[in-house]
Design an enzyme around this catalytic site. Structure first.
Site, mmCIF file in Angstrom:
data_model
loop_
_atom_site.group_PDB
_atom_site.id
_atom_site.type_symbol
_atom_site.label_atom_id
_atom_site.label_comp_id
_atom_site.label_asym_id
_atom_site.label_seq_id
_atom_site.Cartn_x
_atom_site.Cartn_y
_atom_site.Cartn_z
ATOM 1 C CG ASN A 51 -1.817 1.144 1.339
ATOM 2 O OD1 ASN A 51 -1.750 2.059 0.517
ATOM 3 N ND2 ASN A 51 -2.678 1.136 2.342
ATOM 4 C CD GLU B 192 -8.988 -1.302 4.074
ATOM 5 O OE1 GLU B 192 -8.681 -0.865 5.200
ATOM 6 O OE2 GLU B 192 -9.236 -0.579 3.104
ATOM 7 N NE ARG C 139 -6.058 1.653 -0.114
ATOM 8 C CZ ARG C 139 -6.034 2.816 0.522
ATOM 9 N NH1 ARG C 139 -4.924 3.283 1.047
ATOM 10 N NH2 ARG C 139 -7.136 3.522 0.648
ATOM 11 C CG HIS D 173 -13.069 3.104 3.368
ATOM 12 N ND1 HIS D 173 -13.845 4.079 3.965
ATOM 13 C CD2 HIS D 173 -11.791 3.385 3.704
ATOM 14 C CE1 HIS D 173 -13.070 4.913 4.637
ATOM 15 N NE2 HIS D 173 -11.824 4.509 4.489
ATOM 16 N NE ARG E 168 -10.695 12.563 4.214
ATOM 17 C CZ ARG E 168 -10.477 11.241 4.154
ATOM 18 N NH1 ARG E 168 -11.476 10.393 4.377
ATOM 19 N NH2 ARG E 168 -9.300 10.770 3.832
#
Ligand code: AMP
Length: 397
Positions: free
Chosen positions: A7, A385, A90, A179, A240
Site C-alpha cells: 500500500n 484489507e 492497493r 474503502h 473531514r
C-alpha cells in the site's frame, strides 16, 4: 503461495507478506519518510519490531530495503526473492474503468494513470510503488486492487449528482465511493459469520475508522455508499467534515479570506472530530477521555458523529427496502462501544436491540451484538484489507 501486499503512499509504504494457504502474516511493516530521510519498520511474525533509520531517497530503494529485510538470513521470513509468488497493490482510484481487481499489464497501468486527476494525491503514489516493484521483481505477477471497484455496481440513481449532466459526461463527476476492499470483505465475512446467504441478503457495512464510510450491500453488490467523487463526502470523520451545504465553501472563503483550495484543506484536515472540538484530537480514545472529563465539545462531537451514522443507516434501509444485518468495522467500529450503542439507540424503530454487556466487552473480535429477539442482526466484523488484497491477488494469478 506467498503474496506481498503493498500500500504505497507519497512518502510512506505499508507492506505485509501473507501465506495465502494459511492466511498467516509472515512479516509486515512500513517505510516512512521516503524521499526525506527514511525509516524502515520490519516485524517477522512472533518477533519484536525492528526499526532502522536508513536513507531511502526513492520508492525503489524503499522496496529494495523491504526485500532485503524479508530475505535477511537471520530475521527474514523467506530465504530468497523466488519465494514471493505475487504482489498485490492497493490502488485508490479506478474510476469507471475498473469494476474488479486486475493483473497489472502495461495497458492497465496506462488506464490507471488516466484516473490520476480523480485522485491526484493517491494514484500517482500507487503507480510509483507498482513501477518500483516491477523493476525489482520483473518476473513476479502483480495485481491491482481498487478502493473504488466494489462500488461500481451502484445504479445511476445512487451515483449521479444533481448537477448538469454534462459534468458527468465531460469530467466523470459522480459518486465513486472508497474503502471498497473493506466493504466487500466485511459484507462477505458478515454473511458467512451470521450464516446468511450473501446472494439473498441486505447488509449495511459501517466502516468507521479515521476515514469513515457506510455502504448498502444488496445480494452481495454495493447499491449505495456514503463517500463520493472524493473521500470527503458522507460521515463526519476524524478530520473531514463529511456532508455539508456546498454554499458554505464560498461563505467561509469570503469571511476568512481563503481560497477554495484553502477551504477544502480545512474541510479535509481541520474539520470533523478535530474541528468540532476546536482543534482537539480525532482519536476516539481521547474523545472518550474528554467526555469523561466533562468537555462539552467532545460530547457534541461524539453526538454529531453517531447521529450522522444513524441517519445514513436509516437512508440505506430505505434504499434496500429493509436490512438483515448491520456490521460495524474498522478502528472505531471494532473498538468503541459508546459509538455502537448510541447508533443502535436511534435504530429501535427497526426492532433493533443489542446486548450492552456484550457490546462493552467487544474489542476487535467477530461478535454478534444483537439480542436473540432483535429484528435485525448487529455484529462487529473486523476488516482486513491486506488479507482481502492477498485473496484477490491469488484469485487472479
Ligand atoms: P482506522 O482508520 O480504521 O485505523 O481507525 C483508526 C481510529 O480508530 C483511531 O483514530 C481511533 O479513533 C479509533 N481507535 C482505534 N483503536 C481504538 C481503541 N482501542 N479505542 C478507541 N478508539 C480506537
Amino acid at each position: 503461495m506467498n503474496v506481498l501486499v503493498i500500500n504505497c503512499g507519497s512518502s510512506s509504504l505499508k507492506y505485509q507478506l501473507i501465506d495465502s494457504e494459511s492466511e498467516a502474516v509472515l512479516a509486515k511493516g512500513l517505510c516512512e519518510r521516503i524521499g526525506i530521510d527514511g525509516r524502515l519498520v520490519y516485524q517477522k511474525a512472533g518477533l519484536d519490531k525492528e526499526i532502522t533509520e536508513t536513507d531511502m531517497p526513492t520508492h525503489k530503494q524503499a522496496i529494495q530495503l523491504v526485500i532485503d529485510a524479508l530475505i535477511n538470513p537471520t530475521t527474514g521470513a523467506i530465504k530468497s526473492l523466488e519465494e514471493i509468488d505475487a504482489v498485490g497493490h492497493r490502488v485508490v482510484h479506478g474510476g469507471e474503468k475498473f469494476a474488479s481487481s486486475v493483473v497489472l499489464t502495461d495497458e492497465v497501468l496506462k488506464a490507471i494513470e488516466e484516473c490520476n486527476d480523480l485522485a491526484p494525491l493517491h494514484n500517482p503514489a500507487n503507480l510509483i510503488g507498482i513501477n518500483a516493484c516491477k523493476e525489482l521483481m520483473p518476473n513476479v505477477p502483480m495485481v491491482g486492487v481498487f478502493d473504488t471497484a466494489f462500488h461500481q455496481t451502484m445504479p445511476e440513481k445512487a451515483y449521479l449528482y444533481g448537477l448538469p449532466y454534462e459534468y458527468y459526461e465531460k469530467y466523470k463527476v459522480r459518486r465513486y465511493g472508497f474503502h471498497g476492499t473493506s466493504h466487500s470483505f466485511v459484507s462477505k465475512e458478515t454473511a458467512n459469520f451470521l450464516n446468511m446467504d450473501l446472494n439473498n441478503s441486505k447488509i449495511i457495512v459501517a466502516h468507521l475508522g479515521n476515514g469513515a464510510s457506510i455502504s448498502a450491500v444488496l445480494n452481495g453488490e454495493c447499491v449505495d455508499t456514503s463517500m463520493g467523487l472524493t473521500p470527503l463526502e458522507g460521515l463526519v470523520m476524524g478530520t473531514r467534515s463529511g456532508d455539508l451545504d456546498p454554499a458554505i465553501i464560498e461563505f467561509i472563503a469570503n469571511k476568512e479570506n481563503l481560497s477554495i483550495s484553502e477551504v477544502l484543506n480545512v474541510l479535509n484536515k481541520k474539520s470533523g472530530m478535530t474541528g468540532l472540538q476546536k482543534g482537539g484530537s480525532s482519536d476516539f480514545r481521547d474523545v472518550q477521555d474528554e467526555i469523561k472529563k466533562g468537555n462539552k465539545l467532545a460530547v457534541y462531537a461524539m453526538d454529531v458523529f453517531c447521529y450522522r451514522v444513524a441517519k445514513y443507516i436509516g437512508s440505506y434501509v430505505a434504499a434496500m427496502n429493509g436490512v438483515d444485518a448491520i456490521a460495524f468495522t474498522a478502528g472505531i467500529g471494532e473498538n468503541v462501544a459508546m459509538v455502537r450503542r448510541k447508533v443502535c439507540e436511534y435504530l429501535g424503530y427497526l426492532g433493533i436491540s443489542i446486548d450492552e454487556e456484550t457490546n462493552l466487552k467487544t474489542f476487535g473480535d467477530e461478535v454478534v451484538l444483537s439480542t436473540p429477539d432483535s429484528k435485525v442482526k448487529v455484529a462487529v466484523v473486523p476488516t482486513n484489507e491486506e488479507l482481502a488484497i492477498a485473496r484477490e491477488t491469488v484469485a487472479l494469478v
